[in-house]
Design a protein around this motif. Structure first.
Motif, PDB file in Angstrom:
ATOM      1  N   SER A  81      -1.666   3.009   8.542  1.00  0.00           N
ATOM      2  CA  SER A  81      -2.402   4.273   8.487  1.00  0.00           C
ATOM      3  C   SER A  81      -1.962   5.174   7.343  1.00  0.00           C
ATOM      4  CB  SER A  81      -2.254   5.023   9.818  1.00  0.00           C
ATOM      5  OG  SER A  81      -2.935   4.355  10.847  1.00  0.00           O
ATOM      6  N   GLY A  82      -0.659   5.353   7.176  1.00  0.00           N
ATOM      7  CA  GLY A  82      -0.196   6.258   6.128  1.00  0.00           C
ATOM      8  C   GLY A  82      -0.705   5.866   4.762  1.00  0.00           C
ATOM      9  N   THR A  83      -0.721   4.559   4.494  1.00  0.00           N
ATOM     10  CA  THR A  83      -1.188   4.067   3.202  1.00  0.00           C
ATOM     11  C   THR A  83      -2.686   4.268   3.051  1.00  0.00           C
ATOM     12  OG1 THR A  83       0.534   2.382   3.340  1.00  0.00           O
ATOM     13  CG2 THR A  83      -1.154   2.085   1.663  1.00  0.00           C
ATOM     14  N   GLY A  84      -3.455   3.876   4.079  1.00  0.00           N
ATOM     15  CA  GLY A  84      -4.903   3.962   3.987  1.00  0.00           C
ATOM     16  C   GLY A  84      -5.415   5.380   3.863  1.00  0.00           C
ATOM     17  N   TRP A  85      -4.897   6.291   4.680  1.00  0.00           N
ATOM     18  CA  TRP A  85      -5.336   7.686   4.579  1.00  0.00           C
ATOM     19  C   TRP A  85      -4.953   8.288   3.232  1.00  0.00           C
ATOM     20  CZ3 TRP A  85      -9.047   8.656   7.520  1.00  0.00           C
ATOM     21  CH2 TRP A  85      -9.091   8.278   8.854  1.00  0.00           C
ATOM     22  N   SER A  86      -3.795   7.929   2.725  1.00  0.00           N
ATOM     23  CA  SER A  86      -3.376   8.457   1.426  1.00  0.00           C
ATOM     24  C   SER A  86      -4.318   7.997   0.322  1.00  0.00           C
ATOM     25  CB  SER A  86      -1.943   8.019   1.117  1.00  0.00           C
ATOM     26  OG  SER A  86      -1.028   8.582   2.039  1.00  0.00           O
ATOM     27  N   SER A  87      -4.763   6.740   0.373  1.00  0.00           N
ATOM     28  CA  SER A  87      -5.729   6.258  -0.621  1.00  0.00           C
ATOM     29  C   SER A  87      -7.062   6.972  -0.489  1.00  0.00           C
ATOM     30  CB  SER A  87      -5.921   4.746  -0.473  1.00  0.00           C
ATOM     31  OG  SER A  87      -4.728   4.049  -0.758  1.00  0.00           O
ATOM     32  N   LEU A  88      -7.503   7.195   0.748  1.00  0.00           N
ATOM     33  CA  LEU A  88      -8.771   7.899   0.969  1.00  0.00           C
ATOM     34  C   LEU A  88      -8.724   9.331   0.440  1.00  0.00           C
ATOM     35  CD1 LEU A  88      -9.417   6.612   4.591  1.00  0.00           C
ATOM     36  CD2 LEU A  88     -11.096   6.431   2.748  1.00  0.00           C
ATOM     37  N   PHE A  89      -7.624  10.016   0.674  1.00  0.00           N
ATOM     38  CA  PHE A  89      -7.570  11.437   0.356  1.00  0.00           C
ATOM     39  C   PHE A  89      -7.123  11.729  -1.073  1.00  0.00           C
ATOM     40  CE2 PHE A  89      -6.734  12.181   5.137  1.00  0.00           C
ATOM     41  CZ  PHE A  89      -8.097  12.212   5.391  1.00  0.00           C
ATOM     42  N   THR A  90      -6.438  10.781  -1.732  1.00  0.00           N
ATOM     43  CA  THR A  90      -5.959  11.041  -3.096  1.00  0.00           C
ATOM     44  C   THR A  90      -6.798  10.372  -4.171  1.00  0.00           C
ATOM     45  OG1 THR A  90      -4.445   9.144  -3.124  1.00  0.00           O
ATOM     46  CG2 THR A  90      -3.581  11.233  -2.250  1.00  0.00           C
ATOM     47  N   GLY A  91      -7.481   9.276  -3.850  1.00  0.00           N
ATOM     48  CA  GLY A  91      -8.253   8.550  -4.858  1.00  0.00           C
ATOM     49  C   GLY A  91      -7.432   7.590  -5.685  1.00  0.00           C
ATOM     50  N   VAL A  92      -6.183   7.287  -5.238  1.00  0.00           N
ATOM     51  CA  VAL A  92      -5.350   6.317  -5.957  1.00  0.00           C
ATOM     52  C   VAL A  92      -4.773   5.320  -4.957  1.00  0.00           C
ATOM     53  CG1 VAL A  92      -4.761   7.905  -7.821  1.00  0.00           C
ATOM     54  CG2 VAL A  92      -3.261   7.755  -5.817  1.00  0.00           C
ATOM     55  N   GLU A  93      -4.339   4.172  -5.500  1.00  0.00           N
ATOM     56  CA  GLU A  93      -3.797   3.097  -4.679  1.00  0.00           C
ATOM     57  C   GLU A  93      -2.327   3.369  -4.335  1.00  0.00           C
ATOM     58  OE1 GLU A  93      -5.434   0.577  -3.494  1.00  0.00           O
ATOM     59  OE2 GLU A  93      -7.114   0.081  -4.815  1.00  0.00           O
ATOM     60  N   LYS A  96       0.593   4.189  -6.694  1.00  0.00           N
ATOM     61  CA  LYS A  96       0.663   5.524  -7.288  1.00  0.00           C
ATOM     62  C   LYS A  96       1.026   6.591  -6.250  1.00  0.00           C
ATOM     63  CE  LYS A  96      -2.499   4.720 -11.163  1.00  0.00           C
ATOM     64  NZ  LYS A  96      -3.815   5.041 -11.767  1.00  0.00           N
ATOM     65  N   HIS A  97       0.318   6.612  -5.126  1.00  0.00           N
ATOM     66  CA  HIS A  97       0.644   7.679  -4.160  1.00  0.00           C
ATOM     67  C   HIS A  97       1.949   7.414  -3.430  1.00  0.00           C
ATOM     68  CE1 HIS A  97      -0.669   5.221  -0.748  1.00  0.00           C
ATOM     69  NE2 HIS A  97      -1.923   5.175  -1.192  1.00  0.00           N
ATOM     70  N   GLY A  98       2.448   6.174  -3.466  1.00  0.00           N
ATOM     71  CA  GLY A  98       3.801   5.885  -3.007  1.00  0.00           C
ATOM     72  C   GLY A  98       3.997   5.749  -1.522  1.00  0.00           C
ATOM     73  N   VAL A  99       2.922   5.809  -0.722  1.00  0.00           N
ATOM     74  CA  VAL A  99       3.065   5.746   0.732  1.00  0.00           C
ATOM     75  C   VAL A  99       2.907   4.294   1.167  1.00  0.00           C
ATOM     76  CG1 VAL A  99       2.212   6.542   2.961  1.00  0.00           C
ATOM     77  CG2 VAL A  99       2.202   8.088   0.992  1.00  0.00           C
ATOM     78  N   TYR A 100       4.001   3.677   1.548  1.00  0.00           N
ATOM     79  CA  TYR A 100       4.006   2.270   1.932  1.00  0.00           C
ATOM     80  C   TYR A 100       3.880   2.077   3.433  1.00  0.00           C
ATOM     81  CZ  TYR A 100       5.217   0.580  -2.723  1.00  0.00           C
ATOM     82  OH  TYR A 100       5.188   0.254  -4.059  1.00  0.00           O
ATOM     83  N   ASP A 101       4.226   3.104   4.226  1.00  0.00           N
ATOM     84  CA  ASP A 101       4.209   2.940   5.679  1.00  0.00           C
ATOM     85  C   ASP A 101       4.021   4.309   6.316  1.00  0.00           C
ATOM     86  OD1 ASP A 101       6.762   4.213   5.624  1.00  0.00           O
ATOM     87  OD2 ASP A 101       7.740   2.265   5.372  1.00  0.00           O
ATOM     88  N   ASN A 102       4.187   4.370   7.613  1.00  0.00           N
ATOM     89  CA  ASN A 102       3.936   5.618   8.328  1.00  0.00           C
ATOM     90  C   ASN A 102       5.115   6.586   8.308  1.00  0.00           C
ATOM     91  OD1 ASN A 102       1.379   4.772   8.924  1.00  0.00           O
ATOM     92  ND2 ASN A 102       1.844   4.117  11.018  1.00  0.00           N
ATOM     93  N   TRP A 134      -4.329  12.570  14.146  1.00  0.00           N
ATOM     94  CA  TRP A 134      -3.027  11.951  13.902  1.00  0.00           C
ATOM     95  C   TRP A 134      -2.139  12.971  13.195  1.00  0.00           C
ATOM     96  CZ3 TRP A 134      -0.979   8.596   9.549  1.00  0.00           C
ATOM     97  CH2 TRP A 134       0.176   7.889   9.956  1.00  0.00           C
ATOM     98  N   SER A 135      -1.148  13.504  13.892  1.00  0.00           N
ATOM     99  CA  SER A 135      -0.361  14.638  13.407  1.00  0.00           C
ATOM    100  C   SER A 135       0.321  14.421  12.063  1.00  0.00           C
ATOM    101  CB  SER A 135       0.685  15.037  14.457  1.00  0.00           C
ATOM    102  OG  SER A 135       0.051  15.592  15.584  1.00  0.00           O
ATOM    103  N   PRO A 136       0.824  13.217  11.720  1.00  0.00           N
ATOM    104  CA  PRO A 136       1.464  13.058  10.410  1.00  0.00           C
ATOM    105  C   PRO A 136       0.565  13.451   9.234  1.00  0.00           C
ATOM    106  CG  PRO A 136       2.056  11.210  11.790  1.00  0.00           C
ATOM    107  CD  PRO A 136       1.028  12.006  12.560  1.00  0.00           C
ATOM    108  N   LEU A 137      -0.746  13.365   9.401  1.00  0.00           N
ATOM    109  CA  LEU A 137      -1.622  13.790   8.309  1.00  0.00           C
ATOM    110  C   LEU A 137      -1.526  15.293   8.082  1.00  0.00           C
ATOM    111  CD1 LEU A 137      -4.839  11.657   8.948  1.00  0.00           C
ATOM    112  CD2 LEU A 137      -2.967  11.225   7.348  1.00  0.00           C
ATOM    113  N   ALA A 138      -1.249  16.036   9.127  1.00  0.00           N
ATOM    114  CA  ALA A 138      -1.095  17.485   8.984  1.00  0.00           C
ATOM    115  C   ALA A 138       0.278  17.860   8.459  1.00  0.00           C
ATOM    116  CB  ALA A 138      -1.340  18.173  10.332  1.00  0.00           C
ATOM    117  N   THR A 139       1.301  17.088   8.831  1.00  0.00           N
ATOM    118  CA  THR A 139       2.670  17.479   8.494  1.00  0.00           C
ATOM    119  C   THR A 139       3.211  16.824   7.225  1.00  0.00           C
ATOM    120  OG1 THR A 139       3.539  15.719   9.925  1.00  0.00           O
ATOM    121  CG2 THR A 139       3.194  17.893  10.924  1.00  0.00           C
TER     122      THR A 139
END
Length: 684
Positions: A81-93, A96-102, A134-139
């Motif tokens: 989830s952390g990786t997928g949402w980061s790609s959706l919200f930032t526009g990069v893979e 680049k956004h650096g989020v490998y896990d939750n 999913w609270s981690p998206l807010a925090t």
């Protein structure tokens, strides 16, 4: 609290909560150019892309009818989830956004901020908001939005969204995260159409979409607003998720609204991806798209040209569709190409062992990924409808390799003369077109005098629609019965009597429960492979289904996908197996035009050294089985040279599809094989 001080209309909210049938947005709207652009993004955690269409989703269907939906994009190889949402919200893979896990450790939002923060930076007058279950998206994401609501549940996300949409001064951009499909998938231990809790959660998401769309139409100023609706998901799933498998990586992205062309389901080979969401939002608002984003605006795509003579039939043959990856270990999506155990696009300057770009080359090229293994990228082109009489092909590519590696390109033409095969009592029976080959397994050769017509050797098969030819698959059930499949029909054949049983042909659908779950339904099978009566495998496209003959139904949670995880060591062939043949030695043979691989049923993995070419030395008498259907660009490898290669030949007049495969063969851990500027042109 938003600094814009959102107020709420109880009348609009009441209208929003009314359950109404969804109609196209354009039905109540004036000219797009005169209206204020707004965006509603509906995020659905764990909504696996290929489940869409198997569950009743009338509200999402209506959005698709007023836009389009793609299911061919893949989330990152971690499928988390952390990786997928980061790609959706930032526009990069991920690289680049650096989020490998939750845990979000390594996050690089400072360099690649979320889309709402970008909007606030350049257009602070825009009202931006997000509501997340999913609270981690807010925090974890440092939003600079006007309002971020940590809802904690889907019900509270919906309530807050309806509250905001009921205000005349509603957000210009509203991002929502619904979490329940993911929660239901984990609770039931499966993300699949056969999991009742999971499908119920998807129906719940669809009901929420209906209420959200009703709220939009109830807005007092709706006629003057141009809403872009985007539906997206962070990952798919199988038994939970988090693995580099097609099931876990399958996503969906949908765009809908007056500004979106009505293209429907799966209209594009270059399907929308997660990273396309953020630039699409920016473009719809009329804002500049920052350099370096991996995605591109996809809310107004042009319809792709139909295949035609005289043009390059390959999509993204030059690797320029997306930005080159900077992490070689990342098994990233490659738009337009089906991945077989790796392969990615990188910039020429990324590694010292890569060549300088030749004249006319772009910025990127294709490379493999794994050391010591073969990686492939493949692409299938639909040729149906083209007049191929007297047509020729020109296949070309720039190919090269560092020392110890090799790049090759295969061109295969598929027709309706499917290969069906089975073995019984030491004899292999192979059918292609109208020909039957009798293969003596002990002598390892076709029996003298064959091939012969199917009709004269297998009485009763002429009762198939179209006659005794073009069989799709055959399987020996182990009890003297053989099943033959063709198009949407099958027959049961009594080997001892040498005749088709009474009452056949019969429809596959309904008589083979579960095969209807194949994409396209219970028809047009590619192959069948018998392991035991409880493990009969059917193959179609990139999917397979395990069938239990004793219980007479497909096992639950199928179809699954051909991949390295499901059929070990065969991952370089992730689709379109063209036939299968069992030998009593515990070995099975799987075919494609021009090549075959050997699969060990005992060890449950493909043997090393395959695929191998079909030749007179290894398949005596079958070497002409695919004559004129398979071609290869095969330069010498290992010297680092990067050259242009071209192959020309005749197109089989009965070709229905063409498949191009780039194969990266690795001999050591240093360097790689590489390819660029692939082209397939058919012409007279």
């Amino acid at each position: 609290m938003s600094r814009h001080g959102f107020a709420f209309s109880s009348l609009a909210l009441a209208c929003a909560l009314a359950t109404t049938a969804l109609v196209p947005l354009s039905a109540a709207a004036g000219p797009v150019a005169a209206r204020t652009p707004k965006v509603l993004f509906i995020g659905t955690d764990g909504f696996r892309g290929d489940v869409y269409g198997s569950v009743a989703t009338p509200n999402l269907d209506a959005l698709v009818a007023d836009g389009y939906l793609g299911r061919e994009g893949l989330t990152a190889d971690t499928a988390i989830s952390g990786t997928g949402w980061s790609s959706l919200f930032t526009g990069v893979e991920r690289d680049k956004h650096g989020v490998y896990d939750n845990s979000f450790s390594g996050k690089n939002y400072a360099a690649w901020p979320d889309v709402l923060s970008r909007i606030e930076a350049v257009a602070p007058g825009k009202r931006t908001a997000a509501a997340v279950a999913w609270s981690p998206l807010a925090t974890q994401i440092p939003w600079r939005a006007d309002s971020v609501f940590d809802a904690g549940s889907d019900a509270k996300v919906l309530s807050k969204a309806l509250e905001w949409l009921g205000d005349a001064a509603a957000p210009d951009v509203l991002l929502l995260d619904f979490n329940e499909p993911d929660g239901a998938g984990h609770a039931g231990a499966y993300f699949n159409r056969d999991a009742s809790g999971y499908t119920a959660a998807i129906r719940g998401i669809d009901a929420s979409i209906g209420k959200l769309m009703a709220a939009l139409r109830a807005r007092p100023n709706y006629a003057n607003e141009d809403w872009l609706i985007i539906v997206g998901t962070d990952h798919g799933g199988s038994v939970h998720h988090g693995h580099n498998t097609p099931e876990d990586r399958k996503i969906l992205i949908a765009f809908s609204g007056d500004s979106v062309p009505d293209l429907g389901l799966e209209p594009l080979r270059l399907a929308p991806r997660q990273v396309d969401v953020a630039p699409s939002i920016l473009a719809h608002l009329g804002l500049a798209i920052p350099s370096g984003l991996d995605g591109r605006p996809m809310h107004r795509p042009t319809r792709e040209a139909a295949p035609a003579l005289g043009i390059n039939l390959l999509a993204n043959g030059d690797a320029e569709y997306s930005v080159g990856r900077i992490d070689r270990a990342y098994d990233s999506d490659v738009p337009g190409w089906r991945k077989g155990r790796g392969g990615q696009a990188v910039e020429y300057a990324r590694y010292t062992w890569l060549p300088a770009p030749p004249a006319g080359a772009g910025r990127n090229l294709f490379i493999g990924r794994d050391t010591g293994k073969s990686n492939t990228l493949s692409q299938r082109v639909d040729l149906r409808g083209l007049d191929l009489s007297n047509a020729n092909f020109a296949l070309s590519a720039n190919l090269g390799a560092a020392s110890g590696h090799r790049a090759r390109v295969f061109l295969r033409f598929y027709d309706l003369r499917g290969m069906a095969s089975f073995s019984a009592a030491g004899v292999g029976h192979v059918f292609r077109g109208g020909d039957y080959y009798k293969y003596d397994i002990a002598a390892d050769r076709v029996v003298s005098g064959y091939p012969q017509p199917i009709a004269t050797n297998w009485p009763g098969l002429e009762t198939f629609a179209g006659g005794a030819r073009n069989l799709d698959a055959a399987v020996d059930a182990g009890n003297g019965e053989v099943y033959f499949f063709k198009d949407a029909q099958y027959v049961r054949y009594d080997l001892a009597a040498g005749a088709v049983d009474a009452g056949y042909p019969a429809p596959i659908a309904g008589r083979w429960p579960g095969l209807e779950k194949f994409a396209g339904g219970a028809r047009d099978l590619d192959a069948a492979l018998f392991f035991s009566r409880s493990k009969l495998y059917f193959f179609k496209g990139d999917q397979y289904i395990r069938y239990n003959l004793d219980s007479d139904r497909a096992d639950s949670y199928y179809p699954a996908y051909l991949s390295e995880s499901t059929w070990p060591n065969s991952g370089y062939w992730p689709a379109h197996w063209s036939g299968a043949l069992n030998f009593a030695s515990g070995k099975s043979y799987v075919f494609k035009p021009g090549e075959y691989l050997r699969y060990d049923r005992v060890l449950d993995r493909a043997d090393a050294g395959y695929p191998a070419p079909i030749t007179a030395s290894n398949w005596p008498g079958l070497q002409a089985l695919y004559a004129g259907s398979a071609f290869e660009l095969a330069p010498g490898g290992g010297n680092g040279a990067f050259q242009r290669y071209e192959l020309k030949g005749s197109v089989p007049q009965d070709a229905q599809w063409a498949e191009v495969e780039i194969r990266f063969e690795h001999g050591n851990a240093t360097g790689d094989a590489f390819a660029d500027n692939l082209s397939l042109i058919l012409q007279r």
